[in-house]
Design a protein around this motif. Sequence first.
Motif, PDB file in Angstrom:
ATOM      1  N   ASN A   1      48.415  12.821 -18.275  1.00 35.18           N
ATOM      2  CA  ASN A   1      48.624  13.340 -19.628  1.00 35.18           C
ATOM      3  C   ASN A   1      47.405  14.173 -20.021  1.00 35.18           C
ATOM      4  O   ASN A   1      46.318  13.624 -20.228  1.00 35.18           O
TER       5      ASN A   1
ATOM      6  N   LEU B   1      46.429  15.457 -22.661  1.00 34.22           N
ATOM      7  CA  LEU B   1      45.852  15.211 -23.978  1.00 34.22           C
ATOM      8  C   LEU B   1      44.869  14.045 -23.975  1.00 34.22           C
ATOM      9  O   LEU B   1      44.118  13.870 -24.937  1.00 34.22           O
TER      10      LEU B   1
ATOM     11  N   SER C   1      39.148  18.407 -23.073  1.00 35.89           N
ATOM     12  CA  SER C   1      39.433  19.743 -22.550  1.00 35.89           C
ATOM     13  C   SER C   1      38.218  20.313 -21.833  1.00 35.89           C
ATOM     14  O   SER C   1      37.072  20.070 -22.222  1.00 35.89           O
TER      15      SER C   1
ATOM     16  N   PRO D   1      42.383  22.933 -26.718  1.00 32.51           N
ATOM     17  CA  PRO D   1      43.383  22.247 -25.889  1.00 32.51           C
ATOM     18  C   PRO D   1      44.004  23.223 -24.887  1.00 32.51           C
ATOM     19  O   PRO D   1      44.251  24.384 -25.208  1.00 32.51           O
TER      20      PRO D   1
ATOM     21  N   TYR E   1      46.884  24.406 -23.731  1.00 32.24           N
ATOM     22  CA  TYR E   1      48.316  24.416 -24.038  1.00 32.24           C
ATOM     23  C   TYR E   1      49.166  24.865 -22.855  1.00 32.24           C
ATOM     24  O   TYR E   1      50.387  24.705 -22.888  1.00 32.24           O
TER      25      TYR E   1
ATOM     26  N   ILE F   1      50.176  21.345 -21.586  1.00 31.10           N
ATOM     27  CA  ILE F   1      50.657  20.339 -22.541  1.00 31.10           C
ATOM     28  C   ILE F   1      52.138  20.577 -22.804  1.00 31.10           C
ATOM     29  O   ILE F   1      52.561  21.685 -23.128  1.00 31.10           O
TER      30      ILE F   1
ATOM     31  N   HIS G   1      54.262  14.899 -23.844  1.00 29.83           N
ATOM     32  CA  HIS G   1      52.916  14.341 -23.736  1.00 29.83           C
ATOM     33  C   HIS G   1      52.412  13.772 -25.071  1.00 29.83           C
ATOM     34  O   HIS G   1      51.525  12.915 -25.083  1.00 29.83           O
ATOM     35  N   TYR G   2      52.952  14.266 -26.179  1.00 28.60           N
ATOM     36  CA  TYR G   2      52.324  13.962 -27.468  1.00 28.60           C
ATOM     37  C   TYR G   2      52.444  12.498 -27.886  1.00 28.60           C
ATOM     38  O   TYR G   2      51.444  11.851 -28.232  1.00 28.60           O
TER      39      TYR G   2
ATOM     40  N   TYR H   1      48.813  28.160 -28.202  1.00 28.86           N
ATOM     41  CA  TYR H   1      50.016  27.330 -28.246  1.00 28.86           C
ATOM     42  C   TYR H   1      51.299  28.154 -28.215  1.00 28.86           C
ATOM     43  O   TYR H   1      52.383  27.608 -28.005  1.00 28.86           O
TER      44      TYR H   1
END
Length: 684
Positions: A6, A8, A12, A19, A21, A24, A28-29, A392
Amino acid sequence: MTDETNPLLTPSTLPYDLPDYRVIRAEHYLPAFEAAFAAQRAEVDAITANPDAPSFDNTMTALELSGDLLGRVAHAFYTVSSADATPDIQAAEETLAPLMSAHQDAIQLDSALFARVRALFEQLDELDLTPEQRYLVQRRHTQMSHAGAGLSNDAKQRLTALNQRLSTLTTAFEKNLLADTNELAVVFDDAAELDGLTAGELSATAQAAADRGLDSSYVVALTLFTGHPYLSSLTDRESRRRLLEASRSRGSRGNQHDNRGVLREIVRLRAERAELLGYDNHAAYITSDETAGSPDAVRELLFRLAAPAARNAERERAALQEIIDAGPEPFPLEAHDWAFYTEQVRQERYDLDRGALRPWFEAERVLRDGVFFAATALYGITFTERPDLPSYHPEARIFEIHNADGSALGLYVLDLYTRDTKRGGAWMNSIVAQSRLRGTAPVVVNNLNVARPAPGQPTLLTLDEVNTLFHEFGHALHGLFATVTYPSFAGTNVYRDFVEFPSQVNEMWIYWPEVLSNYARHIETGEPLPAEVVEKLATSETFNQGFATSEYLAASWIDQAWHRLGAAEAAADIDVAEFEAQALAEIGLDSPVVPPRYSSTYFAHIFSGGYSAGYYSYIWSEVLDADTVEWFHENGGLTRANGDRFRRRLLGMGGSKDPLEAYRDFRGRNAEIAPLLERRGLTG
């Protein structure tokens, strides 16, 4: 999924802790949040289990260091959930809302933690603390008290249940609004129905239709607020009517996206929570920890401004009606006509067509030669685009910022264009918050909702969109410049009715001659905006302020009216439309041709954002803003000395100092209201 897979759950490796992105994904959140909740809970448990007497280091510093993982995950997620809310992200947010609320309550209402904070607060004068440390103890004690940490266990259980339900409801309100806004985008089959739009605007509506799979059609997406920029230029009255009617019907159509039941329950539960916490109503609860202090202070300001604003709006209405009556087929002015005929009066009275100014406001030039140029002149900072860094969303651009001495300051992300997965309006948020304690530098985001033109066409902004870009960048500067030790004070973590002040001040540079002449250049000829047009813009500054002030005050009072209800009143089966009408009549802003800037069913600021009982903040902050603009004029304007003073004494303080004390330190006195009254034409 494991912790190792994961992305996250590990720091980083990108610059500024941005992050990654690229790796991600939506799935994952939630696992990352679960791990982060557990980590912070363990960190707080270690604080409360410490057998040593409370000290600043073992309690306050330890508490500020806790939640580092949660902060990283939350900042990354909420950036995406507001700007690119795909179905998977929306589903994650619905699941997350009550979990986040429960976790926050578990810490804020922790009796053992509160006992340690209270012990420090009670011996504050005996401790050897810096001003920032002293203020941190005071604010943490106030915030925990305000949250209900001193309640009985039974009351805390009820409070936690209320908070979780409210978090679910506010998420539902935002989801409903986004869906209904997308559904109600107005489809036109014939370009003639959009007569009055520029070629670029028409191109944008055709592109919006193509994006939805509608060939040979034109789609006008709705803005968050009641009105729409196109209302000022559409010559077809029926097209204007359709556009405004769609906007005003959001959330109240009796379909699956109807927000009336949602907002009534939000109001009822907020009133019950306020009573549980010892307040008469939610407005009293909110303002007790703002600079306003009480809803009565807010009411006094709103009512002081409402009567002259309504008088000015009536004079403006009469002028518009004269234009209509002089035409071949007179008719009574209606709300959807106001913006269109306002432009007719503006052209007649000032020989000024604001819609025709768009060729001078090409977006890239406004950004680099306007927004960035003013910031460099004031603060010495410089901007370098970093296309190598992942954002993102493909449309979100990243810029690295350096101070005048060459030292790195942080990252700025600009996400300019509208899309169906982005919530309405414009805003600033942080992806990473600055903190000396954690060794982090700021990464801030500005989101707007500008219509994307067809490929190959330039993005030409309206004057209002130029204003929004400067405004939101003012928030960004606040987030970038705040230089604090403790994360609680980072960036824009200030009182809600102070947070709009820096952004409003930054709007002053739009018309500053040195800035305007640098960015307002014709897209084809490169010629600057003619001097006579600049003069007309200045002389017409108070024009239509009756309407603008009235629509804003009307929304502010709707917010106050809902949140001044006590628990018993809020429990009644309230008709939303009738309640609004009564509230507007009470303040004298019930003109049918001047609708409120937001009506309840699409009032995201107060029912899904952070402005409940706080929408007054814009005008409250504008008192400080207008007074500050006067100071800049008195002291030479766009100079490094002025910028450095404003940065050091106000923006740089973040939330680490009482904001009104910081203002007095900057200005040399309290703010005066006269400059605001003059600006809005309310002195007569």
